[in-house]
Enzyme design. Structure first.
Site, mmCIF file in Angstrom:
data_model
loop_
_atom_site.group_PDB
_atom_site.id
_atom_site.type_symbol
_atom_site.label_atom_id
_atom_site.label_comp_id
_atom_site.label_asym_id
_atom_site.label_seq_id
_atom_site.Cartn_x
_atom_site.Cartn_y
_atom_site.Cartn_z
ATOM 1 N N HIS A 173 0.831 -1.190 -0.022
ATOM 2 C CA HIS A 173 0.081 -0.133 -0.044
ATOM 3 C C HIS A 173 0.817 1.188 0.017
ATOM 4 O O HIS A 173 2.051 1.112 0.170
ATOM 5 C CB HIS A 173 -1.105 0.245 1.089
ATOM 6 C CG HIS A 173 -0.261 -0.383 2.532
ATOM 7 N ND1 HIS A 173 0.583 0.655 3.062
ATOM 8 C CD2 HIS A 173 -0.533 -1.262 3.514
ATOM 9 C CE1 HIS A 173 1.084 -0.107 4.146
ATOM 10 N NE2 HIS A 173 0.216 -1.138 4.447
HETATM 11 P P1 TYD Z 1 -1.828 -3.136 7.845
HETATM 12 O O1 TYD Z 1 -1.342 -1.869 7.711
HETATM 13 O O2 TYD Z 1 -3.100 -3.793 6.874
HETATM 14 O O3 TYD Z 1 -0.772 -4.217 7.852
HETATM 15 P P2 TYD Z 1 0.546 -4.041 6.621
HETATM 16 O O4 TYD Z 1 1.094 -3.075 6.807
HETATM 17 O O5 TYD Z 1 1.159 -5.432 6.447
HETATM 18 O O6 TYD Z 1 0.000 -4.085 5.250
HETATM 19 O O7 TYD Z 1 -2.223 -3.417 9.374
HETATM 20 C C1 TYD Z 1 -2.950 -4.560 10.056
HETATM 21 C C2 TYD Z 1 -3.961 -4.309 10.769
HETATM 22 O O8 TYD Z 1 -3.598 -3.613 12.092
HETATM 23 C C3 TYD Z 1 -5.208 -3.426 10.398
HETATM 24 O O9 TYD Z 1 -6.273 -3.964 10.589
HETATM 25 C C4 TYD Z 1 -4.808 -1.987 10.733
HETATM 26 C C5 TYD Z 1 -4.082 -2.509 12.306
HETATM 27 N N1 TYD Z 1 -3.123 -1.348 12.852
HETATM 28 C C6 TYD Z 1 -3.387 -0.560 13.705
HETATM 29 O O10 TYD Z 1 -4.615 -0.855 14.282
HETATM 30 N N2 TYD Z 1 -2.418 0.334 14.256
HETATM 31 C C7 TYD Z 1 -1.231 0.463 13.336
HETATM 32 O O11 TYD Z 1 -0.744 1.251 13.805
HETATM 33 C C8 TYD Z 1 -0.962 -0.421 12.437
HETATM 34 C C9 TYD Z 1 0.158 -0.256 11.505
HETATM 35 C C10 TYD Z 1 -2.062 -1.180 11.903
#
Ligand code: TYD
Length: 134
Positions: free
Chosen positions: A50
């Site tokens: 992303h």
């Molecule tokens: P996500 O950003 O989708 O992971 P990646 O960076 O690997 O794509 O995050 C996974 C889940 O965690 C999503 O439901 C959002 C949550 N999350 C938080 O609540 N706080 C945070 O600081 C982060 C990074 C993720």
């Protein structure tokens, strides 16, 4: 793409082991609002496909190794992170994906923003459209 860069951190080596650190003002081009980490990644899994509209970040491989693929919509670059005494700075507006995590690797990410799901662009076509209208 040249804004995306490896930043070296101090490293103190002695017989008891190594120590590294970072200070927001001295080592990072942003103020840290949040820290999160990614661990226990099963073999072959990819994370973080992303872009962020506002979030700037600094990614360190605290343990083990992984690759960070970064794209600005035109150019792509892969950074292999495998030491805890440097990290990858990615300003806002870049697409990035993390992959090839080694067993027991730990990625720590220092972020310039609090978590906001509205800051994410998770669709690559949408990202390209966003870049065109920037
Ligand atoms: P996500 O950003 O989708 O992971 P990646 O960076 O690997 O794509 O995050 C996974 C889940 O965690 C999503 O439901 C959002 C949550 N999350 C938080 O609540 N706080 C945070 O600081 C982060 C990074 C993720």
């Amino acid at each position: 793409m040249k804004e995306v860069r490896i930043i070296d951190l101090p490293k103190y080596e002695d017989l008891r082991g190594n120590l590294s650190f970072l200070e927001e003002k001295n080592h990072l081009p942003f103020k840290i609002e949040r820290t999160y980490w990614i661990y226990d990644v099963p073999g072959g899994m990819k994370r973080g496909g992303h872009a962020f509209k506002e979030q700037k970040e600094f990614i360190i491989a605290l343990s083990g190794s992984f690759d960070v693929l970064v794209s600005d919509g035109n150019t792509k670059k892969t950074f292999s992170l495998n030491r805890s005494y440097y990290g990858l700075y990615i300003p806002n507006g870049y697409w990035r994906q993390m992959e090839n995590f080694s067993t027991n690797s730990v990625a720590v990410i220092l972020s310039s923003t609090f978590f906001s799901k509205d800051d994410y662009i998770r669709d690559y076509e949408e990202y390209l459209a966003y870049k065109k209208h920037e």
